[in-house]
Design a protein around this motif. Structure first.
Motif, short mmCIF file in Angstrom:
data_model
loop_
_atom_site.label_atom_id
_atom_site.label_comp_id
_atom_site.label_asym_id
_atom_site.label_seq_id
_atom_site.Cartn_x
_atom_site.Cartn_y
_atom_site.Cartn_z
N ILE A 130 0.72 -1.15 -0.13
CA ILE A 130 -0.16 -0.06 -0.07
C ILE A 130 0.73 1.40 -0.09
N LEU A 131 1.99 1.21 0.89
CA LEU A 131 2.68 2.55 1.03
C LEU A 131 3.63 2.57 -0.45
N GLU A 132 4.03 1.42 -0.98
CA GLU A 132 4.78 1.43 -2.02
C GLU A 132 3.89 2.20 -3.54
N ARG A 133 2.76 1.58 -3.47
CA ARG A 133 1.80 2.18 -4.42
C ARG A 133 1.36 3.55 -4.29
N ALA A 134 1.43 4.04 -3.00
CA ALA A 134 1.04 5.49 -2.77
C ALA A 134 2.23 6.39 -2.90
N GLY A 135 3.20 5.80 -3.28
CA GLY A 135 4.60 6.73 -3.48
C GLY A 135 5.22 6.91 -2.34
N LEU A 136 5.17 6.30 -1.22
CA LEU A 136 5.96 6.53 0.02
C LEU A 136 7.30 5.96 -0.13
N SER A 137 7.66 5.13 -0.93
CA SER A 137 8.89 4.36 -1.06
C SER A 137 9.42 3.64 0.25
N PRO A 138 8.77 2.77 0.96
CA PRO A 138 9.09 2.50 2.26
C PRO A 138 10.20 1.74 2.48
N THR A 139 11.04 1.44 3.54
CA THR A 139 12.05 0.46 3.61
C THR A 139 11.07 -0.68 3.96
N VAL A 140 11.56 -2.01 3.67
CA VAL A 140 10.66 -3.26 3.88
C VAL A 140 11.44 -4.21 4.55
N TYR A 141 11.14 -4.94 5.66
CA TYR A 141 11.93 -6.07 6.30
C TYR A 141 10.65 -6.92 6.67
N VAL A 142 10.57 -8.14 5.85
CA VAL A 142 9.49 -9.03 6.08
C VAL A 142 10.00 -10.61 6.02
N GLY A 143 9.52 -11.36 6.83
CA GLY A 143 10.03 -12.88 6.83
C GLY A 143 9.69 -13.63 5.75
N ALA A 144 9.08 -13.32 4.64
CA ALA A 144 8.94 -14.00 3.34
C ALA A 144 8.79 -13.03 2.33
N GLU A 145 9.26 -13.67 1.05
CA GLU A 145 9.11 -12.84 0.02
C GLU A 145 7.62 -12.24 -0.37
N VAL A 146 7.89 -10.93 -0.55
CA VAL A 146 6.33 -10.25 -0.83
C VAL A 146 6.44 -10.28 -2.36
N GLN A 147 5.45 -11.12 -2.90
CA GLN A 147 5.47 -11.27 -4.49
C GLN A 147 5.26 -10.00 -5.10
N ASP A 148 4.56 -9.11 -4.80
CA ASP A 148 4.22 -7.94 -5.41
C ASP A 148 5.67 -7.20 -5.51
N ILE A 149 6.52 -7.23 -4.47
CA ILE A 149 7.60 -6.55 -4.56
C ILE A 149 8.94 -7.41 -5.09
N GLY A 150 8.83 -8.77 -5.07
CA GLY A 150 9.88 -9.58 -5.42
C GLY A 150 11.10 -9.79 -4.58
N ALA A 151 10.93 -9.51 -3.41
CA ALA A 151 11.80 -9.56 -2.32
C ALA A 151 11.36 -9.61 -0.93
N PHE A 306 -8.16 5.95 1.49
CA PHE A 306 -8.80 4.73 1.42
C PHE A 306 -8.75 4.07 -0.18
N ALA A 307 -9.38 5.06 -1.11
CA ALA A 307 -9.47 4.26 -2.22
C ALA A 307 -8.02 3.74 -2.88
N SER A 308 -6.97 4.49 -2.43
CA SER A 308 -5.55 4.03 -3.06
C SER A 308 -5.14 2.73 -2.26
N ALA A 309 -5.50 2.87 -1.05
CA ALA A 309 -5.15 1.42 -0.16
C ALA A 309 -5.98 0.24 -0.63
N ALA A 310 -7.48 0.51 -1.04
CA ALA A 310 -8.36 -0.45 -1.50
C ALA A 310 -7.65 -0.94 -2.86
N GLU A 311 -7.19 -0.23 -3.63
CA GLU A 311 -6.65 -0.58 -4.95
C GLU A 311 -5.35 -1.59 -4.97
N ALA A 312 -4.60 -1.11 -4.09
CA ALA A 312 -3.45 -1.97 -3.68
C ALA A 312 -3.70 -3.54 -3.01
N LEU A 313 -4.59 -3.43 -2.25
CA LEU A 313 -5.14 -4.67 -1.83
C LEU A 313 -5.68 -5.52 -2.84
#
Length: 468
Positions: A130-151, A306-313
């Motif tokens: 959601i934050l990436e699609r909103a243009g906020l360019s977050p740093t991300v640390y997740v315990g599994a590959e996020v398929q939409d990010i590829g890492a 909300f509309a931006s977040a809903a579209e990302a989901l």
């Protein structure tokens, strides 16, 4: 990040684990020379090596001599008396655990810390997208590959740092979020927490440790989370509490939940009683609706419409090994999931029942850790009865000493005493041959567990002659 000032060479022991590989990826993107080692080579190591991170198999003092690190980061699976770790300390190399090292980066940022016994990987993945699609360019640390990010990790340019925080060894208490999420609180990691009450108290300390005025987003449907909030009452903790759950009485609620045949869910979302609209998601299960509500609450607090977040989901494809569809072979749909706790298994089986009504569920389960299996023998047997056919692999020890009195046979015995049969498979070869004989067109094959079972679905898909 003053703790990393002047540090350019970093060696990670246990680099093949999901959390360690994520950290290695961040450090590499920061420009550090990163090396690592682990007991065996897996997908995480192969991914790191493809990006230029040198990884070795095993643990040896020779690694320290070869890479000459200025800092050694080690996972909780590394014993304090490990020869390589001891040698590094004797040479005066600074050593630190994974959680502490990650907190050095996180606490300097606008940290969004996602904690909880279950659901934190998917929730942090949703927030990141959601934050990436909103243009906020977050740093991300997740315990599994996020398929939409590829890492599973990415260094962003924005102020936000979205991190899945691990409670298994208590290290999440090192983190001081600017916005904290608690998805649920359940008894797990029984090698570290003696009781459910110990887990709740740890989450209380985590909530108390968030930054001044930091919001706390909590699932109000979860009993453990509600207990945490009760214990926080009267304590000197600032910052609003944002509750989410079913219905319209919470800050964020879901109504009119629909499960789509073939997979996916939709629901109407309300914010503090106001209907915001319907969200559609490709991921399945009521538990993922709750995860989405947490993500919507976070994105709203960070100013995302909300509309931006809903579209990302709507476009969210999920994280690896979280109800991940691997493919179909001779009419058998293969789905892989990380579920290894009774609560997670129940959610996964329920999601698949609702997504694929009328189809047989064939579950292959690999218990994870002897300590967890011993603590949950009865609940594991009960929840697995939700599948039509059950295959059991031996316990995956994950570095624990073997307990001869704890085995998959104990789960099978309890299932049989309840009038349910299952198939004991001594290895993955036996499981594959059993599946060859049992599966038929229209089945849904679920591979379940946090260990090496992640290979099984792919091996099944590569085979021939399945079906009757």
């Amino acid at each position: 990040m003053s703790e990393f000032s002047g540090v350019t060479r970093i060696h990670l022991m246990g680099i093949g684990g999901s959390g360690m590989s994520s950290l290695a990826g961040l450090l590499f993107q920061m420009g550090c020379t990163v090396s690592g080692c682990d007991l065996e080579r897996g997908a995480c190591i192969e991914s790191l090596e493809s990006r230029g991170v040198e990884c070795l198999v095993g643990h040896s003092h020779e690694h320290v001599e070869r890479f000459d690190p200025q800092l050694v980061i080690y996972s909780s699976a590394i014993a304090e008396n490990c020869t390589e770790l001891s040698f590094a300390r004797e040479r005066g190399v600074r050593t630190v655990g994974r959680g502490r090292a990650l907190s050095w980066m996180f606490n300097q940022a606008e940290g969004v810390g996602v904690a909880g016994t279950h659901g934190k990987t998917t929730t942090s993945s949703m927030i990141s997208l959601i934050l990436e699609r909103a243009g906020l360019s977050p740093t991300v640390y997740v315990g599994a590959e996020v398929q939409d990010i590829g890492a599973n990790a990415r260094l962003g340019e924005g102020a936000a740092f979205v991190a899945e925080l691990d409670e298994s060894d208590g290290s999440f208490e090192y983190f001081h979020p600017s916005l904290a999420v608690v998805t649920n609180i359940d008894w797990d990691h029984v090698d570290h927490f003696r009781s459910r009450e110990d887990v709740v108290e740890a989450f209380v300390r985590f909530a108390e440790g968030r930054k001044t005025h930091a919001p706390l987003v909590v699932c109000a449907e979860d009993e453990g989370a509600r207990e945490m909030l009760q214990l926080l009452e009267g304590r000197e903790v600032t910052g609003p509490v944002v509750r989410y759950g079913w219905g319209h009485v919470w800050d964020w609620g879901a109504l009119d939940l629909l499960h789509r045949p073939g997979g996916g869910v939709s629901c109407v979302v309300c914010r503090r009683g106001e209907m915001m609209g319907r969200i559609e998601m490709a991921v399945s299960g009521a538990h993922n609706v709750l995860n989405a509500l947490a993500a919507l609450a976070v994105s709203d607090a960070l100013g995302v419409p909300f509309a931006s977040a809903a579209e990302a989901l709507r476009t969210f494809r999920g994280a690896k090994r979280r109800l991940e569809t691997l493919g179909t072979r001779h009419g058998v749909l293969v789905v892989d999931d990380y579920a290894h706790h009774p609560t997670e298994l129940a959610a996964t089986l329920d999601a698949m029942r609702k997504a694929h009504p009328g189809r047989r569920l064939v579950a292959v389960f690999q218990p994870h850790r002897y300590s967890r299996t011993a603590a949950f023998l009865g609940p594991l047997a009960s929840v697995l009865e939700g599948a039509d056919i059950v295959l059991l692999l031996p316990v995956y020890g994950a570095g624990e000493a073997v307990l001869s009195e704890v085995s998959s046979e104990e789960i099978a015995d309890r299932m049989r005493s309840n009038g349910r049969s299952c198939y004991l498979c001594e290895n993955e070869e036996k499981a594959l041959s059993t599946l060859e004989a049992l599966t038929r067109e229209g089945d849904v094959l679920l591979t379940l567990g946090a260990g090496s079972i992640s290979r099984l679905g792919g091996l099944f898909l590569d085979g021939t002659g399945v079906g009757r």
